[in-house]
Write an enzyme that holds these catalytic residues in place. Structure first.
Site, PDB file in Angstrom:
ATOM      1  N   SER A  94       0.789  -1.232   0.000  1.00 33.12           N
ATOM      2  CA  SER A  94       0.000   0.000   0.000  1.00 33.12           C
ATOM      3  C   SER A  94       0.818   1.277   0.000  1.00 33.12           C
ATOM      4  O   SER A  94       0.238   2.373  -0.047  1.00 33.12           O
ATOM      5  CB  SER A  94      -0.964   0.008   1.194  1.00 33.12           C
ATOM      6  OG  SER A  94      -2.028  -0.882   0.971  1.00 33.12           O
ATOM      7  N   LYS A 115      -0.092   3.613  -2.751  1.00 31.24           N
ATOM      8  CA  LYS A 115      -1.131   4.636  -2.663  1.00 31.24           C
ATOM      9  C   LYS A 115      -0.560   6.038  -2.522  1.00 31.24           C
ATOM     10  O   LYS A 115      -1.261   7.028  -2.770  1.00 31.24           O
ATOM     11  CB  LYS A 115      -2.082   4.310  -1.510  1.00 31.24           C
ATOM     12  CG  LYS A 115      -2.871   3.018  -1.702  1.00 31.24           C
ATOM     13  CD  LYS A 115      -3.838   2.780  -0.555  1.00 31.24           C
ATOM     14  CE  LYS A 115      -4.712   1.550  -0.787  1.00 31.24           C
ATOM     15  NZ  LYS A 115      -4.055   0.296  -0.395  1.00 31.24           N
ATOM     16  N   SER A 172      -6.379   3.096   4.162  1.00 30.76           N
ATOM     17  CA  SER A 172      -5.707   2.293   3.128  1.00 30.76           C
ATOM     18  C   SER A 172      -6.723   1.523   2.294  1.00 30.76           C
ATOM     19  O   SER A 172      -6.551   0.331   1.987  1.00 30.76           O
ATOM     20  CB  SER A 172      -4.700   1.319   3.758  1.00 30.76           C
ATOM     21  OG  SER A 172      -3.777   0.863   2.809  1.00 30.76           O
TER      22      SER A 172
END
Length: 408
Positions: free
Chosen positions: A55, A58, A115
């Site tokens: 993640s 992101k 997330s």
């Protein structure tokens, strides 16, 4: 990347660890800490080694959104229509439903604070028409920023062929976010996000654990292990640390803290500049056997089983043991009139956690009259009737929270 295709390999990798315990020793993590003002590398190990970013991906999703907003190609007030593809993302999600809408501002908060994979894909599709097109933009932007070893295949960070980065490159991206979008920087320190009637707490434990924490992002997949990009300040000094491939949440946090402490204690200005640190050749470490041994990723066995039907919520509070006692007392008061199954579920609430004591598995014609009767008696402060959809939502609240807390 197409996550459904990768579920079987993920499962096989985890099961293989059971058959071959020797594989469960994790490779050492890749780390780097950089002075945020000068870009000088203060310490690093394997920072140029290719890694699964999870993640931390992101951060680029958010970078491109900030860039489009600054250029007038998008606005924070934009409304995003959620596609079926976005709504069916696995892993950490906000629980978006296909056909519903979410504002771009709120979606970006969900991407950073929770997330949320579904929100990340929704943002990508809104900005580029498709996630594939957005991934192409992500890779091109990475090259422009000098992220020399980074290639993106999706907006969320789910493991995919060729979807790779390095600790060095993630430090470049973290510094770019701070440099290029200073007004948006406080987003990375946000502790909660409003969703519906709930206020969902951040999944980033670094914010509360390290004095002077300014945020950024956690990440986890079985293949990646536990990742963290962490920014902090002490006095007039600022530093960014990146950990990729740690074996647990606790170890990545401890390692990031040591790196940042070292940065703030440094007195020498010697060392490579971040731009001078190059990529390394070699295989990509795979932590699946070490961190997901014996469990399917995303499994939530700790969430209690709740029988179908209606439910009564008879207790609510901060302390699980007290909620359980209050629930038991309420059941004794009702005696044989109640039946059903007692369950205590956790619920993210106001940036923290609360517990709700339910009696589930009731028929509608029993649940509603019982609750009305309790209220008429005037001696019961807590009695809420939950239809089956609300019961399912309560279970999903706990399931999502446990999944995120255990992974991200």
């Amino acid at each position: 990347m197409r996550a459904p295709v990768l579920r079987l390999p993920l499962l096989l990798a985890c099961l293989a660890a059971l058959a071959d315990p020797a594989r469960a020793d994790p490779p050492p993590p890749a780390t780097i800490v950089v002075d945020a003002a000068s870009g000088r590398v203060l310490a690093q190990e394997r920072a140029g080694q290719p890694r699964h970013p999870a993640s931390l991906t992101k951060l680029m999703t958010v970078y491109l959104a900030f860039k489009d907003i600054a250029a007038g190609r998008a606005a924070r007030a934009d409304t995003i229509r959620v596609s079926e593809r976005a709504a069916t993302q696995p892993g950490s999600t906000l629980g978006l439903k296909a056909g519903t809408a979410i504002g771009l501002e709120q979606a970006l908060r969900a991407v950073v604070v929770r997330s949320a994979n579904d929100a990340a894909v929704a943002v990508a599709e809104h900005l580029a028409g498709s996630e594939d097109a957005f991934a192409g933009r992500m890779t091109a932007e990475a090259a422009r920023l000098g992220m020399t070893a980074t290639r993106f295949a999706n907006a969320s960070g789910l493991t995919a062929p060729g979807h790779l980065s390095t600790a060095r490159d993630m430090a470049v991206l973290a510094l770019a976010l701070k440099r290029d979008f200073p007004a948006a920087w406080p987003l990375f320190a946000t502790r909660e996000v409003a969703w519906g009637k709930a206020r969902l707490p951040t999944v980033n434990g670094f914010l509360a654990a390290y004095p002077g924490a300014e945020g950024l992002k956690t990440g986890f997949t079985c293949h990646a292990g536990y990742n963290l990009a962490a920014a902090a300040s002490r006095g007039q000094r600022r530093a960014v640390a990146v950990v990729m491939g740690s074996a647990s949440k606790e170890s990545r946090l401890a390692l990031a803290a040591r790196l940042l402490d070292r940065a703030f204690a440094a007195t020498s200005s010697e060392g490579l500049m971040l731009a001078e640190l190059g990529p390394q050749d070699g295989p990509v470490p795979d932590l699946a056997a070490a961190v997901c041994s014996g469990a399917v990723p995303g499994e939530t066995a700790a969430t209690p089983r709740v029988p179908p039907g209606w439910a009564l919520e008879l207790a609510f509070g901060r302390d699980r043991a007290q909620v359980a006692r209050d629930l038991a007392a309420a059941r004794r008061k009702l005696g044989s009139r109640l039946g059903g199954t007692p369950v205590v579920l956790l619920r993210p609430f106001d940036g923290g956690l609360r517990y709700r004591g339910l009696v589930a598995g009731l028929a509608q014609d029993k649940a509603v009259p019982l609750c009305l009767g309790l209220r008429a008696e005037g001696g019961e402060e807590r009695c809420l009737v939950l239809p089956p959809a609300a019961v399912e939502a309560a279970v999903n609240d706990e399931r999502r929270y446990r999944m995120i807390a255990a992974r991200e």
